[in-house]
Design a protein around this motif. Structure first.
Motif, PDB file in Angstrom:
ATOM      1  N   ASP A   8      14.826   2.992  -6.206  1.00 60.74           N
ATOM      2  CA  ASP A   8      14.529   1.714  -5.188  1.00 60.74           C
ATOM      3  C   ASP A   8      13.008   1.432  -5.370  1.00 60.74           C
ATOM      4  O   ASP A   8      12.048   2.130  -5.403  1.00 60.74           O
ATOM      5  N   ASP A   9      12.651  -0.146  -5.277  1.00 59.92           N
ATOM      6  CA  ASP A   9      11.268  -0.469  -5.619  1.00 59.92           C
ATOM      7  C   ASP A   9      10.538  -0.469  -4.254  1.00 59.92           C
ATOM      8  O   ASP A   9       9.164  -0.752  -4.390  1.00 59.92           O
ATOM      9  N   ASP A  10      11.152  -0.091  -3.196  1.00 58.51           N
ATOM     10  CA  ASP A  10      10.427   0.064  -1.984  1.00 58.51           C
ATOM     11  C   ASP A  10      10.226   1.416  -1.627  1.00 58.51           C
ATOM     12  O   ASP A  10      11.042   2.216  -1.408  1.00 58.51           O
ATOM     13  N   GLU A  11       8.804   1.573  -1.540  1.00 56.91           N
ATOM     14  CA  GLU A  11       8.377   3.162  -1.715  1.00 56.91           C
ATOM     15  C   GLU A  11       8.778   3.678  -0.250  1.00 56.91           C
ATOM     16  O   GLU A  11       8.966   4.965  -0.238  1.00 56.91           O
ATOM     17  N   SER A  12       8.752   3.030   0.878  1.00 57.91           N
ATOM     18  CA  SER A  12       8.996   3.562   2.093  1.00 57.91           C
ATOM     19  C   SER A  12      10.506   3.933   2.108  1.00 57.91           C
ATOM     20  O   SER A  12      10.820   4.979   2.769  1.00 57.91           O
ATOM     21  N   GLN A  14      12.340   4.920  -0.314  1.00 57.61           N
ATOM     22  CA  GLN A  14      12.227   5.947  -1.460  1.00 57.61           C
ATOM     23  C   GLN A  14      11.927   7.216  -0.786  1.00 57.61           C
ATOM     24  O   GLN A  14      12.501   8.213  -0.772  1.00 57.61           O
ATOM     25  N   LEU A  15      10.971   7.081   0.019  1.00 56.04           N
ATOM     26  CA  LEU A  15      10.371   8.420   0.614  1.00 56.04           C
ATOM     27  C   LEU A  15      11.432   8.972   1.814  1.00 56.04           C
ATOM     28  O   LEU A  15      11.465  10.223   1.879  1.00 56.04           O
ATOM     29  N   GLN A  18      14.041  10.406   0.130  1.00 62.59           N
ATOM     30  CA  GLN A  18      13.797  11.684  -0.569  1.00 62.59           C
ATOM     31  C   GLN A  18      13.672  12.899   0.418  1.00 62.59           C
ATOM     32  O   GLN A  18      14.361  13.897   0.196  1.00 62.59           O
ATOM     33  N   LEU A  32      10.839   3.919  -9.065  1.00 63.07           N
ATOM     34  CA  LEU A  32      10.608   2.633  -8.774  1.00 63.07           C
ATOM     35  C   LEU A  32      11.178   1.584  -9.303  1.00 63.07           C
ATOM     36  O   LEU A  32      11.106   0.283  -8.847  1.00 63.07           O
TER      37      LEU A  32
END
Length: 116
Positions: A8-12, A14-15, A18, A32
């Motif tokens: 996913d290119d959206d880090e939030s 992704q976090l 995770q 990403l």
């Protein structure tokens, strides 16, 4: 321990994914973009992939196609904010399609079911 690859290119997002899946007892890798995802997929094959569709560079449908050519046995869950992609023929190659939400219980249940 089962391994999940989150793309996913959206880090939030992704976090969030995770943390949630680590708490569920999974090993988690993340990318990403599609190019990095395919490299991780080849180098350290996951047991399941959670894949966004709208990303810069290779979109999720193209990444899905390439992953299924490399190893069709790995389940791929498309997780997109856009419900209309469910109708895209390319998305039909995925094992499941979950619309993104702040409540990820549907995604968690889907992952549990696919990983047995």
């Amino acid at each position: 321990m089962k391994k999940i690859l989150i793309v996913d290119d959206d880090e939030s997002i992704q976090l969030l994914y995770q943390e949630e899946f680590k708490d569920e007892g999974y090993q988690v890798a993340a990318a990403l973009n599609g190019e990095d995802a395919l490299e991780l997929f080849r180098q350290s094959p996951p047991d399941l992939v959670i894949l966004d569709i709208q990303m810069p560079g290779l979109n999720g449908i193209e990444v899905l196609r390439q992953m299924k050519m490399i190893n069709p046995a790995v389940p791929v869950v498309i997780s997109s904010a856009y419900n209309e992609y469910k109708q895209d023929l390319g998305a039909w190659a995925s094992d499941e399609y979950v619309v993104k939400s702040s409540d990820i219980s549907e995604l968690k249940m889907t992952v549990r079911r696919l990983l047995g």
